[in-house]
Enzyme design. Structure first.
Site, PDB file in Angstrom:
ATOM      1  N   CYS A 125      13.504   6.856  15.345  1.00  0.00           N
ATOM      2  CA  CYS A 125      14.247   5.741  14.733  1.00  0.00           C
ATOM      3  C   CYS A 125      15.760   5.961  14.739  1.00  0.00           C
ATOM      4  O   CYS A 125      16.525   5.015  14.581  1.00  0.00           O
ATOM      5  CB  CYS A 125      13.759   5.493  13.314  1.00  0.00           C
ATOM      6  SG  CYS A 125      12.027   5.019  13.271  1.00  0.00           S
ATOM      7  N   HIS A 162      19.378   1.051  10.023  1.00  0.00           N
ATOM      8  CA  HIS A 162      18.026   1.078  10.582  1.00  0.00           C
ATOM      9  C   HIS A 162      17.131   0.258   9.651  1.00  0.00           C
ATOM     10  O   HIS A 162      17.253   0.322   8.429  1.00  0.00           O
ATOM     11  CB  HIS A 162      17.528   2.518  10.675  1.00  0.00           C
ATOM     12  CG  HIS A 162      16.088   2.605  11.058  1.00  0.00           C
ATOM     13  ND1 HIS A 162      15.569   1.903  12.121  1.00  0.00           N
ATOM     14  CD2 HIS A 162      15.051   3.290  10.515  1.00  0.00           C
ATOM     15  CE1 HIS A 162      14.273   2.167  12.219  1.00  0.00           C
ATOM     16  NE2 HIS A 162      13.932   2.991  11.247  1.00  0.00           N
ATOM     17  N   ASN A 212       9.918  -2.592  11.541  1.00  0.00           N
ATOM     18  CA  ASN A 212      10.641  -1.407  12.007  1.00  0.00           C
ATOM     19  C   ASN A 212      10.423  -1.270  13.521  1.00  0.00           C
ATOM     20  O   ASN A 212       9.320  -0.984  13.963  1.00  0.00           O
ATOM     21  CB  ASN A 212      10.100  -0.184  11.260  1.00  0.00           C
ATOM     22  CG  ASN A 212      10.782   1.114  11.656  1.00  0.00           C
ATOM     23  OD1 ASN A 212      11.519   1.171  12.636  1.00  0.00           O
ATOM     24  ND2 ASN A 212      10.535   2.161  10.897  1.00  0.00           N
TER      25      ASN A 212
HETATM   26  O1  UT7 Z   1      11.665   4.591  10.485  1.00  0.00           O
HETATM   27  C1  UT7 Z   1      11.482   5.909  10.045  1.00  0.00           C
HETATM   28  C2  UT7 Z   1      11.655   5.957   8.645  1.00  0.00           C
HETATM   29  N1  UT7 Z   1      10.493   5.415   7.982  1.00  0.00           N
HETATM   30  C3  UT7 Z   1      10.601   5.035   6.748  1.00  0.00           C
HETATM   31  O2  UT7 Z   1      11.700   5.048   6.245  1.00  0.00           O
HETATM   32  C4  UT7 Z   1       9.376   4.659   5.967  1.00  0.00           C
HETATM   33  C5  UT7 Z   1       9.503   5.232   4.604  1.00  0.00           C
HETATM   34  N2  UT7 Z   1       8.408   4.961   3.729  1.00  0.00           N
HETATM   35  C6  UT7 Z   1       8.160   3.731   3.229  1.00  0.00           C
HETATM   36  O3  UT7 Z   1       8.807   2.765   3.588  1.00  0.00           O
HETATM   37  C7  UT7 Z   1       7.109   3.590   2.178  1.00  0.00           C
HETATM   38  O4  UT7 Z   1       6.724   4.872   1.715  1.00  0.00           O
HETATM   39  C8  UT7 Z   1       5.850   2.822   2.634  1.00  0.00           C
HETATM   40  C9  UT7 Z   1       6.202   1.355   2.830  1.00  0.00           C
HETATM   41  C10 UT7 Z   1       5.331   3.414   3.927  1.00  0.00           C
HETATM   42  C11 UT7 Z   1       4.756   2.909   1.581  1.00  0.00           C
HETATM   43  O5  UT7 Z   1       5.241   2.424   0.335  1.00  0.00           O
HETATM   44  P1  UT7 Z   1       4.949   3.256  -0.992  1.00  0.00           P
HETATM   45  O6  UT7 Z   1       5.485   2.458  -2.096  1.00  0.00           O
HETATM   46  O7  UT7 Z   1       5.485   4.638  -0.770  1.00  0.00           O
HETATM   47  O8  UT7 Z   1       3.369   3.228  -1.053  1.00  0.00           O
HETATM   48  P2  UT7 Z   1       2.338   4.441  -1.012  1.00  0.00           P
HETATM   49  O9  UT7 Z   1       2.268   5.022   0.354  1.00  0.00           O
HETATM   50  O10 UT7 Z   1       2.649   5.354  -2.145  1.00  0.00           O
HETATM   51  O11 UT7 Z   1       0.985   3.668  -1.290  1.00  0.00           O
HETATM   52  C12 UT7 Z   1       0.770   2.989  -2.522  1.00  0.00           C
HETATM   53  C13 UT7 Z   1      -0.615   2.353  -2.485  1.00  0.00           C
HETATM   54  C14 UT7 Z   1      -1.720   3.324  -2.094  1.00  0.00           C
HETATM   55  O12 UT7 Z   1      -2.844   3.029  -2.880  1.00  0.00           O
HETATM   56  P3  UT7 Z   1      -3.243   3.941  -4.145  1.00  0.00           P
HETATM   57  O13 UT7 Z   1      -3.444   5.302  -3.570  1.00  0.00           O
HETATM   58  O14 UT7 Z   1      -2.060   3.859  -5.068  1.00  0.00           O
HETATM   59  O15 UT7 Z   1      -4.478   3.277  -4.656  1.00  0.00           O
HETATM   60  C15 UT7 Z   1      -1.994   2.981  -0.647  1.00  0.00           C
HETATM   61  O16 UT7 Z   1      -3.327   3.268  -0.266  1.00  0.00           O
HETATM   62  O17 UT7 Z   1      -0.661   1.294  -1.525  1.00  0.00           O
HETATM   63  C16 UT7 Z   1      -1.765   1.486  -0.642  1.00  0.00           C
HETATM   64  N3  UT7 Z   1      -1.414   0.973   0.682  1.00  0.00           N
HETATM   65  C17 UT7 Z   1      -1.598  -0.298   1.062  1.00  0.00           C
HETATM   66  N4  UT7 Z   1      -2.115  -1.359   0.408  1.00  0.00           N
HETATM   67  C18 UT7 Z   1      -2.164  -2.537   1.070  1.00  0.00           C
HETATM   68  C19 UT7 Z   1      -0.855   1.652   1.707  1.00  0.00           C
HETATM   69  N5  UT7 Z   1      -0.653   0.824   2.754  1.00  0.00           N
HETATM   70  C20 UT7 Z   1      -1.117  -0.386   2.367  1.00  0.00           C
HETATM   71  C21 UT7 Z   1      -1.185  -1.630   3.006  1.00  0.00           C
HETATM   72  N6  UT7 Z   1      -1.708  -2.676   2.318  1.00  0.00           N
HETATM   73  N7  UT7 Z   1      -0.733  -1.841   4.264  1.00  0.00           N
END
Ligand code: UT7
Length: 323
Positions: free
Chosen positions: A113, A250, A280
């Site tokens: 990225c 980004h 992204n």
């Molecule tokens: O380009 C390179 C750089 N990349 C980035 O900067 C990405 C950085 N990370 C992020 O943007 C975020 O961490 C994410 C968008 C990937 C995830 O957001 P989050 O608020 O950190 O969510 P999480 O991974 O902690 O997941 C929260 C919950 C989980 O459920 P439980 O365990 O709390 O029950 C996941 O299983 O959301 C669930 N979840 C989803 N639910 C519905 C994860 N993906 C999904 C989904 N739809 N697509």
């Protein structure tokens, strides 16, 4: 007098097919509300079957060259940021070079990225050393090809696209009033290799593999690293944060972009946002956003544009440009 890389123009290309969050929710356990709230993404573009990274790169480059009033044969350096090359080798940039009829040399840069910022920095340094006159810097990805479409934690986050800028050697005074690239700062830390990586590759598995990401950890590091990349750009150029006219970040997550905007105390409308429509697109995200804001007239000559990116490796960096 010093040599500066003036940014003559920008161009972009997005594949025709748009996939909305609702469409994804038909095949995996996700929903529009979750994706919008956590990331700001509403939709993404996905390349057609047989449409390759080089095709996207060529289309964006044609637009950038046309906007610069240059021909392919005027270009003596192509640097393409991508982690989704057409083939393992040769560099996808060489195919772009051939199609455009460009001269000199062409190479790919792999910084995921951060690929566009790394490519921009490399081209800027070639220009400032006097080795290159007109450089085409591209970010192009068909990220959809390395996604595990059953992994809702990653597949909803990415899209395909390409953006390009034309740089030209020009003379400057060597101070912050110069037009062109004022600074680039690049960083990486391989200690985090496995937090965001593809579990395949020619040497490791002889397969292409799929994206694996520890989203929460990437998010945590992104906020810290991007803030540092912004701070170093501001300090190195001896400017105040409020002199920055545009943040072209980004486009990974709206929450990360907003936090960088707050850090700069930038009015919300001065951060160029495309993550809602493009998702992204890895190395393509900054030049896509830049091309949109330059070509719709928001970014004007003489304004200060700050770019920042963070990606797998980890890699991260910033570039400050007087447009
Ligand atoms: O380009 C390179 C750089 N990349 C980035 O900067 C990405 C950085 N990370 C992020 O943007 C975020 O961490 C994410 C968008 C990937 C995830 O957001 P989050 O608020 O950190 O969510 P999480 O991974 O902690 O997941 C929260 C919950 C989980 O459920 P439980 O365990 O709390 O029950 C996941 O299983 O959301 C669930 N979840 C989803 N639910 C519905 C994860 N993906 C999904 C989904 N739809 N697509």
């Amino acid at each position: 007098m010093v040599t500066r890389s003036r940014v003559l123009s920008a161009g972009s290309y997005l594949p025709a097919r748009i996939v909305t969050n609702d469409e994804l929710a038909k095949t995996i356990d996700t929903n529009d509300e979750w994706i919008r709230q956590r990331t700001g993404i509403r939709q993404r573009h996905i390349a057609a079957e047989g449409e390759l990274t080089s095709d996207l790169a060529v289309a964006a480059s044609h637009q950038a060259l046309e906007n610069a009033g240059l021909k392919g044969s005027d270009v003596d350096c192509i640097i393409l940021g991508t982690c989704t090359p057409d083939h393992t080798f040769p560099a996808t940039a060489t195919r772009v070079q051939h199609v455009l009829g460009a001269k000199g040399f062409a190479m790919d840069v792999g910084a995921v990225c951060s690929g566009f910022v790394f490519a921009l920095a490399a081209a800027d340094n070639f220009i400032r050393l006097g080795q290159v006159k007109n450089a085409l810097v591209i970010g192009a990805e068909t990220f959809s090809r390395i996604l595990d479409w059953k992994d809702r934690g990653t597949c909803v986050l990415f899209g395909d696209g390409a953006g390009a800028v034309v740089l030209q050697a020009s003379e400057g005074k060597g101070n912050k009033s110069d037009q062109g690239i004022l600074s680039t700062h690049l960083f990486s830390d391989g200690a985090h290799y496995e937090r965001l990586y593809v579990d395949g590759g020619p040497s490791a598995t002889q397969t292409t593999g799929h994206v694996k990401m520890d989203g929460r950890e990437v998010f945590r590091h992104a906020v810290v690293n991007l803030a540092a990349a912004i701070d170093v750009a501001i300090a190195a150029n001896n400017i105040n944060a409020d002199e920055v006219d545009w943040l072209v970040p980004h486009q990974a997550n709206r929450r990360i972009i907003d936090s960088m905007g707050h850090r700069l105390k930038l009015p919300e409308e001065r951060a160029v946002i495309t993550v809602d429509r493009h998702a992204n697109t890895s190395a393509a995200s900054i030049p896509l956003a830049l091309a949109e804001a330059v070509n719709d007239g928001r970014i004007k000559r003489g304004q200060l544009v700050l770019m920042e990116a963070m990606g797998g490796g980890f890699t991260w960096g910033s570039a400050l440009v007087r447009w």
